[in-house]
Motif scaffolding. Structure first.
Motif, short mmCIF file in Angstrom:
data_model
loop_
_atom_site.label_atom_id
_atom_site.label_comp_id
_atom_site.label_asym_id
_atom_site.label_seq_id
_atom_site.Cartn_x
_atom_site.Cartn_y
_atom_site.Cartn_z
N GLY A 135 0.78 -1.23 0.00
CA GLY A 135 0.00 0.00 0.00
C GLY A 135 0.81 1.28 0.00
N SER A 136 2.12 1.19 0.26
CA SER A 136 3.01 2.36 0.26
C SER A 136 2.52 3.45 1.21
N GLY A 137 1.91 3.04 2.33
CA GLY A 137 1.42 4.00 3.29
C GLY A 137 2.55 4.70 4.02
N THR A 138 2.37 5.99 4.29
CA THR A 138 3.37 6.78 5.00
C THR A 138 2.71 7.59 6.10
N ALA A 139 3.52 8.05 7.06
CA ALA A 139 3.01 8.85 8.17
C ALA A 139 2.28 10.08 7.65
N GLY A 140 1.14 10.38 8.29
CA GLY A 140 0.34 11.53 7.91
C GLY A 140 -0.76 11.25 6.92
N GLU A 141 -0.70 10.10 6.23
CA GLU A 141 -1.74 9.77 5.26
C GLU A 141 -2.98 9.21 5.97
N TRP A 142 -4.13 9.42 5.33
CA TRP A 142 -5.38 8.85 5.80
C TRP A 142 -5.54 7.43 5.26
N VAL A 143 -5.85 6.49 6.15
CA VAL A 143 -6.05 5.09 5.77
C VAL A 143 -7.43 4.65 6.24
N THR A 144 -8.24 4.14 5.32
CA THR A 144 -9.51 3.52 5.69
C THR A 144 -9.29 2.03 5.88
N VAL A 145 -9.64 1.52 7.06
CA VAL A 145 -9.52 0.10 7.35
C VAL A 145 -10.92 -0.48 7.50
N LEU A 146 -11.29 -1.40 6.61
CA LEU A 146 -12.58 -2.08 6.70
C LEU A 146 -12.47 -3.25 7.67
N GLY A 147 -13.59 -3.58 8.33
CA GLY A 147 -13.56 -4.67 9.32
C GLY A 147 -12.57 -4.37 10.42
N ALA A 148 -12.59 -3.13 10.92
CA ALA A 148 -11.50 -2.63 11.76
C ALA A 148 -11.42 -3.27 13.14
N ALA A 149 -12.41 -4.07 13.53
CA ALA A 149 -12.33 -4.75 14.82
C ALA A 149 -12.05 -6.24 14.67
N GLY A 150 -11.90 -6.72 13.44
CA GLY A 150 -11.59 -8.13 13.22
C GLY A 150 -10.11 -8.41 13.36
N GLY A 151 -9.70 -9.62 12.98
CA GLY A 151 -8.30 -10.01 13.15
C GLY A 151 -7.33 -9.16 12.37
N VAL A 152 -7.43 -9.19 11.04
CA VAL A 152 -6.55 -8.39 10.20
C VAL A 152 -6.86 -6.90 10.36
N GLY A 153 -8.14 -6.56 10.46
CA GLY A 153 -8.52 -5.16 10.58
C GLY A 153 -7.95 -4.50 11.83
N SER A 154 -8.08 -5.17 12.97
CA SER A 154 -7.56 -4.59 14.21
C SER A 154 -6.04 -4.47 14.15
N ALA A 155 -5.38 -5.45 13.53
CA ALA A 155 -3.93 -5.36 13.37
C ALA A 155 -3.56 -4.19 12.47
N ALA A 156 -4.32 -3.96 11.40
CA ALA A 156 -4.03 -2.85 10.49
C ALA A 156 -4.22 -1.51 11.19
N VAL A 157 -5.26 -1.38 12.00
CA VAL A 157 -5.46 -0.15 12.77
C VAL A 157 -4.27 0.08 13.70
N ASP A 158 -3.86 -0.97 14.40
CA ASP A 158 -2.76 -0.89 15.36
C ASP A 158 -1.46 -0.48 14.67
#
Length: 324
Positions: A135-158
């Motif tokens: 995803g080439s995500g960097t600090a300061g960018e906005w990221v939408t995480v779907l299923g944000a309380a599930g296994g992969v989703g919660s890890a992505a938020v973290d």
């Protein structure tokens, strides 16, 4: 040893816990005493014969585990017997012992017990590489995480929050959004009650720079529509059960990039990239990052553990404790 066994495709309640002979490690393989095994949504799909890669019957489900090396096959010089390790397989982890290729093992990051080690590698490596490598995500960018309380989703938020990204968590209830806020999400959208596209654009201004989607279904297109021009969309799974059919004109009009990501393929084709990601995640663990484990079951409750995940009743990860 005890092991869960799938003898017919279907729902988790069809599984049995059986006693069988201990496996023996062949050349290039290692025997691991499994202390804990995490439940992932692909385990549910494999049991139902709905996964991209079929598992021939009969089989022991389970893909993610942590334990201690108990034996080495021919040609394997280490790690030595007694070493704590974590690993991933397509099937076989819901058992007291599992045989895996030595290259499929990872050291347990300092600070993780066996339950959290079992819940860590697959989801956190998936989250990290979806966000950073693909995803080439960097600090300061906005990221939408779907299923944000599930296994992969919660890890992505973290992970995203710890790397300085600004997370819009998307989930199916206010209670699940509270979980995401606790992991660092800056904003949230209840996509059952709110319009996902409209709210993401309101929260981010021009739209998100990046979407990480382990869910699929109808929300994928809404999240794509909420990307800003030149944004990136990473698809990592279909917990909704429906694979999205994306109108390609949206990709054209937004100059967007859609990438697919699957952790097993990255391990096969880019081992150096995986090693670099493991090192980055280990640093975050040393700084205090821990996977969210909401439920722990004994092996005798393996069907209940899988049902928790299948019906999205749990937040974060569900783990089977083989020592209970």
């Amino acid at each position: 040893m005890r092991a869960a066994r799938c003898t017919a495709y279907g729902a988790p309640e069809g599984l049995e816990v059986v006693t069988s002979h201990d496996p023996e490690p062949g050349p290039g393989h290692v025997l691991v005493d499994v202390h804990a095994a995490a439940v992932n949504f692909p385990d549910v799909l494999l049991i139902a014969d709905r996964y991209q890669v079929p598992a021939p019957l009969p089989f022991t489900p389970g893909s993610e585990f942590a334990g201690v090396i108990a034996g080495l096959g021919a040609g394997v010089e280490g790690p030595p017997v007694g070493t704590p390790v974590a690993g991933a397989v397509l099937t076989g982890a819901f058992a007291e012992k599992v045989v895996v290729p030595v290259e499929g093992l990872r050291p347990v990051p300092d600070g993780l017990d066996m339950v959290h080690a079992a819940a860590f590698h697959v989801t956190y490596a998936t989250a990290y590489h979806a966000l950073v490598t693909v995803g080439s995500g960097t600090a300061g960018e906005w990221v939408t995480v779907l299923g944000a309380a599930g296994g992969v989703g919660s890890a992505a938020v973290d992970v995203a929050s710890r790397l300085g990204m600004r997370v819009v968590a998307a989930a199916s209830s206010e209670e699940r959004l509270k979980t995401a806020y606790g992991l660092g999400a800056e904003a949230g959208v209840d996509y059952v009650r709110e319009d996902l596209k409209t709210r993401v654009r309101e929260l981010t201004g021009e739209g998100a720079h990046l979407v990480v989607d382990p869910v699929g279904g109808d929300h994928a297109e809404a999240a794509l529509r909420a990307l800003r021009r030149g944004g990136r969309f990473v698809t990592v799974g279909y917990a909704d059960g429906r694979i999205p059919r994306v109108p390609l004109n949206l990709v054209l009009l937004k100059d967007a990039v859609i990438r697919g990501f699957e952790i097993r393929m990255l391990r096969r084709y880019a081992p150096d990239t995986v090693a670099a990601g493991d090192a980055a995640l280990a640093r975050l663990v040393r700084d205090g990052m821990r996977p969210l484990v909401s439920r722990v079951h004994p092996l005798t409750e393996v069907a209940a553990a899988l049902t928790d995940v299948a019906e999205r009743r749990a937040t974060g990860k569900v783990v089977i404790d083989m020592t209970r």
